[in-house]
Design a protein around this motif. Sequence first.
Motif, mmCIF file in Angstrom:
data_model
loop_
_atom_site.group_PDB
_atom_site.id
_atom_site.type_symbol
_atom_site.label_atom_id
_atom_site.label_comp_id
_atom_site.label_asym_id
_atom_site.label_seq_id
_atom_site.Cartn_x
_atom_site.Cartn_y
_atom_site.Cartn_z
ATOM 1 N N ASP A 19 0.834 -1.215 0.000
ATOM 2 C CA ASP A 19 0.000 0.000 0.000
ATOM 3 C C ASP A 19 0.862 1.256 0.000
ATOM 4 O O ASP A 19 0.569 2.221 -0.710
ATOM 5 C CB ASP A 19 -0.924 0.007 1.223
ATOM 6 C CG ASP A 19 -1.965 -1.096 1.149
ATOM 7 O OD1 ASP A 19 -2.303 -1.500 0.022
ATOM 8 O OD2 ASP A 19 -2.428 -1.546 2.206
ATOM 9 N N ILE A 57 -3.772 6.480 -3.783
ATOM 10 C CA ILE A 57 -4.818 6.117 -2.824
ATOM 11 C C ILE A 57 -5.205 7.348 -2.022
ATOM 12 O O ILE A 57 -4.335 8.063 -1.526
ATOM 13 C CB ILE A 57 -4.312 4.983 -1.887
ATOM 14 C CG1 ILE A 57 -3.824 3.803 -2.721
ATOM 15 C CG2 ILE A 57 -5.409 4.540 -0.939
ATOM 16 C CD1 ILE A 57 -3.114 2.738 -1.934
ATOM 17 N N ARG A 58 -6.495 7.573 -1.888
ATOM 18 C CA ARG A 58 -6.921 8.788 -1.202
ATOM 19 C C ARG A 58 -7.245 8.508 0.265
ATOM 20 O O ARG A 58 -8.186 9.039 0.809
ATOM 21 C CB ARG A 58 -8.130 9.388 -1.926
ATOM 22 C CG ARG A 58 -7.750 9.836 -3.324
ATOM 23 C CD ARG A 58 -8.876 10.359 -4.133
ATOM 24 N NE ARG A 58 -8.435 10.492 -5.512
ATOM 25 C CZ ARG A 58 -8.744 9.635 -6.474
ATOM 26 N NH1 ARG A 58 -9.508 8.600 -6.218
ATOM 27 N NH2 ARG A 58 -8.289 9.809 -7.694
ATOM 28 N N LYS A 59 -6.499 7.612 0.849
ATOM 29 C CA LYS A 59 -6.703 7.314 2.272
ATOM 30 C C LYS A 59 -5.370 7.417 2.967
ATOM 31 O O LYS A 59 -4.328 7.394 2.326
ATOM 32 C CB LYS A 59 -7.234 5.896 2.438
ATOM 33 C CG LYS A 59 -8.677 5.765 2.037
ATOM 34 C CD LYS A 59 -9.259 4.483 2.549
ATOM 35 C CE LYS A 59 -10.773 4.556 2.414
ATOM 36 N NZ LYS A 59 -11.452 3.398 2.849
ATOM 37 N N LYS A 60 -5.443 7.489 4.284
ATOM 38 C CA LYS A 60 -4.207 7.523 5.054
ATOM 39 C C LYS A 60 -3.501 6.171 4.923
ATOM 40 O O LYS A 60 -4.146 5.134 4.995
ATOM 41 C CB LYS A 60 -4.550 7.765 6.529
ATOM 42 C CG LYS A 60 -3.725 8.843 7.133
ATOM 43 C CD LYS A 60 -4.276 9.257 8.477
ATOM 44 C CE LYS A 60 -3.302 10.172 9.117
ATOM 45 N NZ LYS A 60 -2.317 9.613 9.934
ATOM 46 N N GLN A 90 0.933 4.579 -2.596
ATOM 47 C CA GLN A 90 0.196 5.567 -1.811
ATOM 48 C C GLN A 90 -0.212 6.813 -2.589
ATOM 49 O O GLN A 90 -1.222 7.417 -2.285
ATOM 50 C CB GLN A 90 0.941 5.902 -0.525
ATOM 51 C CG GLN A 90 1.854 7.034 -0.528
ATOM 52 C CD GLN A 90 2.191 7.377 0.939
ATOM 53 O OE1 GLN A 90 1.995 6.578 1.843
ATOM 54 N NE2 GLN A 90 2.699 8.543 1.162
#
Length: 267
Positions: A220, A227-230, A224
């Motif tokens: 991940d 990806i629009r997440k922490k 990164q």
Amino acid sequence: MIQTVLRVLKKALPTRLASVYRESFVGDNPPLGEFYPIQNGSGINFSGGEFGELLSNHNGRSIVKMSNFINIYDDLLSPYKSAQSHSSDPLRLLEIGVSKGGSLEIWKKYFGESALIYGIDIDERCREISIPGVQIRIGSQVDQAFLASVLNELGDPQIIIDDGSHHADHLSLTLDMLWPHLQDGGIYIIEDTHTSYWQEYGGGYQKNQTIIEFIKDAIDTMHQSYIRKKMPVRTEFLRESLASITFYDSMIVLRKEKTAPTHRVSF
Ligand SMILES: C[S@@+](CC[C@H](N)C(=O)[O-])C[C@H]1O[C@@H](n2cnc3c(N)ncnc32)[C@H](O)[C@@H]1O
């Protein structure tokens, strides 16, 4: 009637599930020794390029490796062996886990005179091992000051092999400490990752602190920017330097290179 069925199910299910879990994932872990078909002196001829050749003719110190590692090592190491002949900078290899010294002897034979080969081990008995052209230092793979002193002598390695404690509490810590010192273009090899599934090594199926789960997080981190997440914080140190992750049976190989988010290219 329904009440009786529910009572029987309630009693039986957890026990059944627990036993399925035990059989599938923890089970009756065989001791590591039984898992290693390669022992020197076995008179076996190993196919697999130069590395297999070396092992087939090895009659020196004891070495234990998983059988599938032979071809993998040939593929992994041969580019460094070729590059070394065109470079004035010596090849630098650090191996964690010396044991009887067999693998260090093999790396030295494989890379030759000019290569700088260092092994570290927590076991004081390894101090007695003497292999021409190989340095052995005693200390733990999770002792930052010790690792720094070894790297200070050796310089930044192109190849790091973690064949040490195999304990879940150690592997990611060691990776975190050594990764900044691995040269760009270098590889970080973690051997015997099947121990991630074994309780006595702090492991267990999908247990968060094992190196298998840690490197799954690194997948991940590698992606990164898409990806629009922490993202997982614990693998943050690999961002912008992790070029590839390869999972083999019982081995993980991470390749280091400066990376930038890729973009689509039209032709
Ligand atoms: C599997 S053996 C190494 C085998 C060797 N690399 C070979 O291929 O022949 C693992 C070694 O790791 C060492 N070890 C265990 N815990 C360690 C730690 N915390 N730091 C450094 N070495 C450790 C053990 O003493 C043991 O000699």
